[in-house]
Design a protein around this motif. Structure first.
Motif: not given
Lengths: 451, 451
Positions: A334-340, A342-343
């Motif tokens: 899986l390869d996702v972006s998130l606000p840091v 929220a990580m």
């Protein structure tokens, strides 16, 4: 001599590209025809086209267009989203023979090259000319530069040099009807109408076929300093990230949650094993002072600063999962972006929720935190498409709730197509469809991908 | 109370936006309605809309769409390409009241703000929060951030921080039919389908109306060092540029050919007056060493290093043409990109060929050489549209022959529309038209601009 099924489109392609430009039948069986995702691909393409020039790409696409023949575009086949896999009924078009560097321009600081050029070949040529080509990722030895552009590839250098998008100055693409759009400029500023290049970058071969590009080169950076650090918690990583950005030139900031760190050889390197480990790399000094300050502030508990390239490479081996305690089985990347911010919550919640799906499922989280990008490696106890679906549903559901992106750098391709609405609104997807229809009205180019 | 012509579209808009949201008649006469280009604009818009929210922008556009009413979008009206000027029959939509900063996120390093926010307001707020907003240009005191995005504005900081395009993370736009496309992400990496934001950036209000954006913030840079240098010739500037890129963090590299330098107050600063003068600025040190090395190599003949901000400001006054020996008359501001190796030839040939058009015409060349961007200020002895046309024909003809761009940072707007084919092929312009038709099928949004 290729023995072709007696189809008019194949006869026309053979006439245009010659015998070694069209592989079919037994010669097709020997070719690699799917990407690195491991996604099931039930069908082979009708044929594999191997054009040697932009003109041949244009001629081949025009023929397919005239015959309503779908086409799937293939580069180095290192993708992880099944974006280059045939789904049924396509002819595959490989850029492998449209390769080579046309020009390294030291005055402009640019490299002009053909789409089929291997990334590492381009990197080496830049270095030999005294420059850095600031695009780099693990598959450099086989990835094509055209595929890197078509997928807006990321990698570990993004924090310092941006994604591919920031490093393309000029681009040449061929539309499905054979129209060549060539804009191979070598300068940074260009506001002459719509920036078509930026639209094609990351469109995964659904809008046009990348044939050539002008890339920005940078001065060779000073030697990097690398350290592996034990941090008390994830908020400490964010504090260190902010001061590292202000005080150094960061070239990597890779955070590993404990499961990943221990799986990959980190066990016992620090005592106790840290909840959060960090691989940090800076170009041009300042790392030791940064870490000394961070230690005195309690942000870093312990740090190993590499004293040689061999030691730095060992740190990177951990990050790159090169030596594992336990082999991975039936893995999902899986390869996702998130606000840091929220990580950490995502990492912990994801592990819990995925663990609840099956007691023998394991997940390992790490990421390019400075770019907002996390990877989750999930291993399943068995090949089980229904379980794969539940994993995706769980992880992408969390991503949607946190306002993230279901694809940070791998793209949507086929594998994530049905989850696109978790990151983009119906209105956005409709706009994408309108643009797709404008540039490929028959819908023949890489059908079934992205939208 | 606005007295409106009795038109259904205006009645509907008044109902949606309220009395102070629709200016017409005498209240319209008092408003500024054209940009800073000085281009003739024979007609006023039918009315001026002043929505206060994204919802009002959407409602207003949907009403105009339903009534087949053309719309021209207006920000701070600081453009130089007549891109925001009404051409006849449009309603103007101003973003001035959709303003304000919604969020400065120190953890993510981002600012979320509305389109009508003044650039300087955003810069000041970033600085107060300990960050640099890396977008800057001369019109900062009145330019809107939405206009900066719509035109992909450039400026003097591009060499260090990129154009607006590189500093937008998330974007919200409204299409002509009122559809809101909102993708206000705060992270760098996002490969979830087509990058619509990058398509809208620089599309000059012809594809959609920018309403909100997420911008990247950077750490505040160390104090800048500034110097004014006399160079023997233009190749010396290119040598210095290359070593400055390798050894310093460049934040400006502004070259002035002699005519410009002397016009703007440079006469007598060096003896003799140099053929090529350079304003160079670095963030974080290294300038003195760089210039000492360059002096010993004969690349720099003489240099004045600013010992105070006041002195640096005086150097910038020369570059910004704040104090002129001779006032400019009937000026034309050309803004082109070129390969750097072609710049000196262009500068000299342009002066010659333009001089041949009229003995009383003068031209002055300077530019952001590190970005490939030159400006030519041409002054004419009289207002003479035919002479203006010949000036453009001459300059853009040279740009075409050298493979340059007729717009580096100002955009195409109305003024350069008829020259677009000097930088983009018929195939590219056709692709632009197809995209325009896909997103604005009725052609109502900013008609007559770019294409």
């Amino acid at each position: 001599m290729t023995v072709l099924p007696d189809q008019p489109v194949l006869r026309a392609l053979l006439a245009a590209l010659g015998d070694d430009g069209v592989l079919a039948g037994s010669r097709l069986m020997a070719a690699r025809l799917r990407d690195a995702s491991g996604a099931p691909s039930a069908v082979a393409p009708l044929a594999l086209l191997r054009p040697r020039s932009v003109e041949e790409v244009s001629a081949a696409l025009a023929i397919c267009h005239a015959h309503d023949q779908p086409v799937v575009v293939q580069g180095g086949l290192t993708g992880l989203a099944a974006g280059a896999n045939p789904l049924g009924g396509e002819i595959a078009l490989s850029l492998a023979r449209l390769e080579g560097i046309e020009d390294i321009d030291a005055e402009e600081g640019t490299m002009t090259l053909r789409a089929g050029t291997i990334l590492q070949t381009a990197q080496d040529a830049a270095r030999a000319a005294g420059f850095l080509l600031p695009i780099d990722y693990g598959a450099r030895g086989s990835a094509h530069i055209g595929g890197a552009i078509a997928t807006n590839a990321g990698g570990t250098r993004v924090i310092g040099h941006g994604t591919v998008r920031q490093n393309v100055l000029g681009l040449e693409c061929v539309l499905m009807d054979g129209t060549v759009l060539s804009h191979l400029v070598k300068f940074t500023k260009d506001n002459s109408g719509y920036n078509l290049a930026q639209l094609f970058i990351g469109s995964e071969g659904t809008l046009g076929v990348v044939t050539r590009a002008v890339l920005r080169l940078k001065p060779l950076p000073p030697p990097a300093e690398t350290a592996l650090c034990a941090l008390p918690d994830f908020p400490a990583a964010l504090k260190l990230l902010r001061s590292a950005r202000a005080k150094t030139t960061l070239s990597a900031f890779e955070v590993m949650w404990q499961d990943h760190f221990l799986l990959c050889g980190g066990r016992g390197l620090f005592s106790p094993d840290p909840d959060i480990a960090l691989l940090i790399e800076c170009e041009g000094g300042g790392l030791t002072d940064l870490l000394a300050d961070a230690y005195s502030e309690g942000i870093v508990r312990d740090a190993l600063i590499a004293s040689s390239q061999a030691e730095a490479d060992r740190f990177w081996d951990i990050r790159h999962m090169d030596h594992l305690e336990t082999p991975l089985t039936h893995e999902i990347n899986l390869d996702v972006s998130l606000p840091v911010v929220a990580m950490d919550g995502f990492a912990r919640r994801c592990r819990e929720d995925l663990g609840a799906l099956d007691p023998d499922l394991r997940s390992y989280v790490f990421g390019h935190v400075g770019d907002g990008n996390l990877h989750v490696v999930v291993t399943l106890p068995r090949a089980d498409p229904a379980l794969v679906h539940r994993v995706e549903e769980t992880a992408y559901g969390l991503v949607r709730a946190l306002g993230g992106s279901i694809s940070a750098e791998h793209g949507i391709g086929r594998l994530k197509r049905d989850w696109l609405d978790h990151s983009r609104s119906a209105a956005e997807i409709a706009a994408m469809r309108a643009i797709k229809a404008a540039l490929d009205p028959k819908g023949l180019l890489n059908p079934g991908k992205i939208i």
